[in-house]
Enzyme design. Structure first.
Site, mmCIF file in Angstrom:
data_model
loop_
_atom_site.group_PDB
_atom_site.id
_atom_site.type_symbol
_atom_site.label_atom_id
_atom_site.label_comp_id
_atom_site.label_asym_id
_atom_site.label_seq_id
_atom_site.Cartn_x
_atom_site.Cartn_y
_atom_site.Cartn_z
ATOM 1 N N GLU A 56 -3.859 61.917 26.496
ATOM 2 C CA GLU A 56 -3.414 61.583 27.852
ATOM 3 C C GLU A 56 -3.800 60.132 28.129
ATOM 4 O O GLU A 56 -4.977 59.832 28.330
ATOM 5 C CB GLU A 56 -4.062 62.530 28.867
ATOM 6 C CG GLU A 56 -3.794 62.194 30.313
ATOM 7 C CD GLU A 56 -4.696 62.979 31.255
ATOM 8 O OE1 GLU A 56 -5.024 62.448 32.337
ATOM 9 O OE2 GLU A 56 -5.082 64.113 30.908
ATOM 10 N N THR A 86 -3.276 60.193 35.270
ATOM 11 C CA THR A 86 -3.486 59.493 36.537
ATOM 12 C C THR A 86 -2.151 59.035 37.116
ATOM 13 O O THR A 86 -1.992 57.907 37.579
ATOM 14 C CB THR A 86 -4.455 58.303 36.390
ATOM 15 O OG1 THR A 86 -5.524 58.653 35.508
ATOM 16 C CG2 THR A 86 -5.070 57.928 37.735
ATOM 17 N N LYS A 146 -4.364 71.791 36.702
ATOM 18 C CA LYS A 146 -5.575 71.149 36.198
ATOM 19 C C LYS A 146 -6.719 71.357 37.183
ATOM 20 O O LYS A 146 -6.646 70.892 38.331
ATOM 21 C CB LYS A 146 -5.324 69.648 35.986
ATOM 22 C CG LYS A 146 -6.527 68.918 35.407
ATOM 23 C CD LYS A 146 -6.206 67.459 35.113
ATOM 24 C CE LYS A 146 -6.203 66.596 36.339
ATOM 25 N NZ LYS A 146 -6.205 65.153 36.024
#
Length: 225
Positions: A56, A86, A146
């Protein structure tokens, strides 16, 4: 959007279900934050060598979309599961997808980001903290929620959430290391997001920890069958 920010690769045509299956199989997503493009690429290379092929690349990295482009060109989709992290809004998600990201991770749920990801059949994984956020995310079509920040929840949060939401696919991120990763898997996490406890140090350090994370996860899963 200025010309120098225009993505150049085009979005991935890999099947969404394949990406999700592979992430769950690997069991760990390396969260890569770096101040320079070269550093981010080197960490990614070490993670892949150690068996953590799901990465990621966060948009806190300067010119993150260019790093995603570089990695997408260097590695095939069989070699790396390349995600963007993000991601705060749909505009950033679109840039990430066009740059080659095959999944999108966010610190919080944003309906427009999820809508865009669903439009292009890209898995989305937003951060959630409450049962209400879990419901809203799943109703919007989120694939994996998440648990973030994970260190504020602990594995017990997943166990508690699995009571009313056994269908929820949960990936905790934050505060996960070699000492507690087994607890998270036992609690019901389908995968874990791991940052500095995996990505810090030398190339050899990262390779070794990547191997340790994958080994612990696989052994824990086997013990649960």
């Amino acid at each position: 959007m200025t010309a120098d920010l225009l993505p150049i690769r085009g979005y991935s045509t890999v099947e969404k279900e394949w990406v999700l299956t592979k992430i769950k199989a690997v069991g760990v997503v390396a969260v890569i934050r770096a101040q320079e493009e070269d550093a981010a690429i080197k960490v990614t290379e070490a993670c892949i060598e150690g068996g953590v092929a799901a990465v990621e690349l966060t948009f806190t990295v300067p010119y993150a979309h260019r790093v995603i482009e570089a990695l997408a060109k260097r590695y095939g989709e069989e070699e790396i599961l390349l995600g963007a992290g993000t991601v705060l809004d749909a505009e950033t998600a679109r840039i990430a997808i066009l740059s080659g990201a095959t999944y999108v991770v966010s610190p919080a749920f944003d309906a427009e980001t999820t809508k865009l990801c669903n439009r292009y059949r890209i898995p989305s994984m937003p951060g959630v903290m409450t049962p209400g956020e879990v419901i809203a995310a799943m109703e919007a079509g989120v694939d994996i929620v998440k648990a973030f920040p994970g260190e504020l929840f602990g594995p017990k949060w997943i166990r508690a959430l699995k009571g009313p939401f056994p269908q929820a696919q949960i990936m905790p991120t934050g505060g996960i290391d070699l000492e507690n990763v087994s607890e998270w898997i036992r609690a019901g996490a389908v995968a874990v997001g791991v940052g500095s406890s995996l990505t810090r140090g030398s190339h050899a350090d990262i390779v070794q920890r990547a191997k340790q994370f994958t080994q612990i996860i696989q052994e824990t899963r086997q013990s649960l069958t």
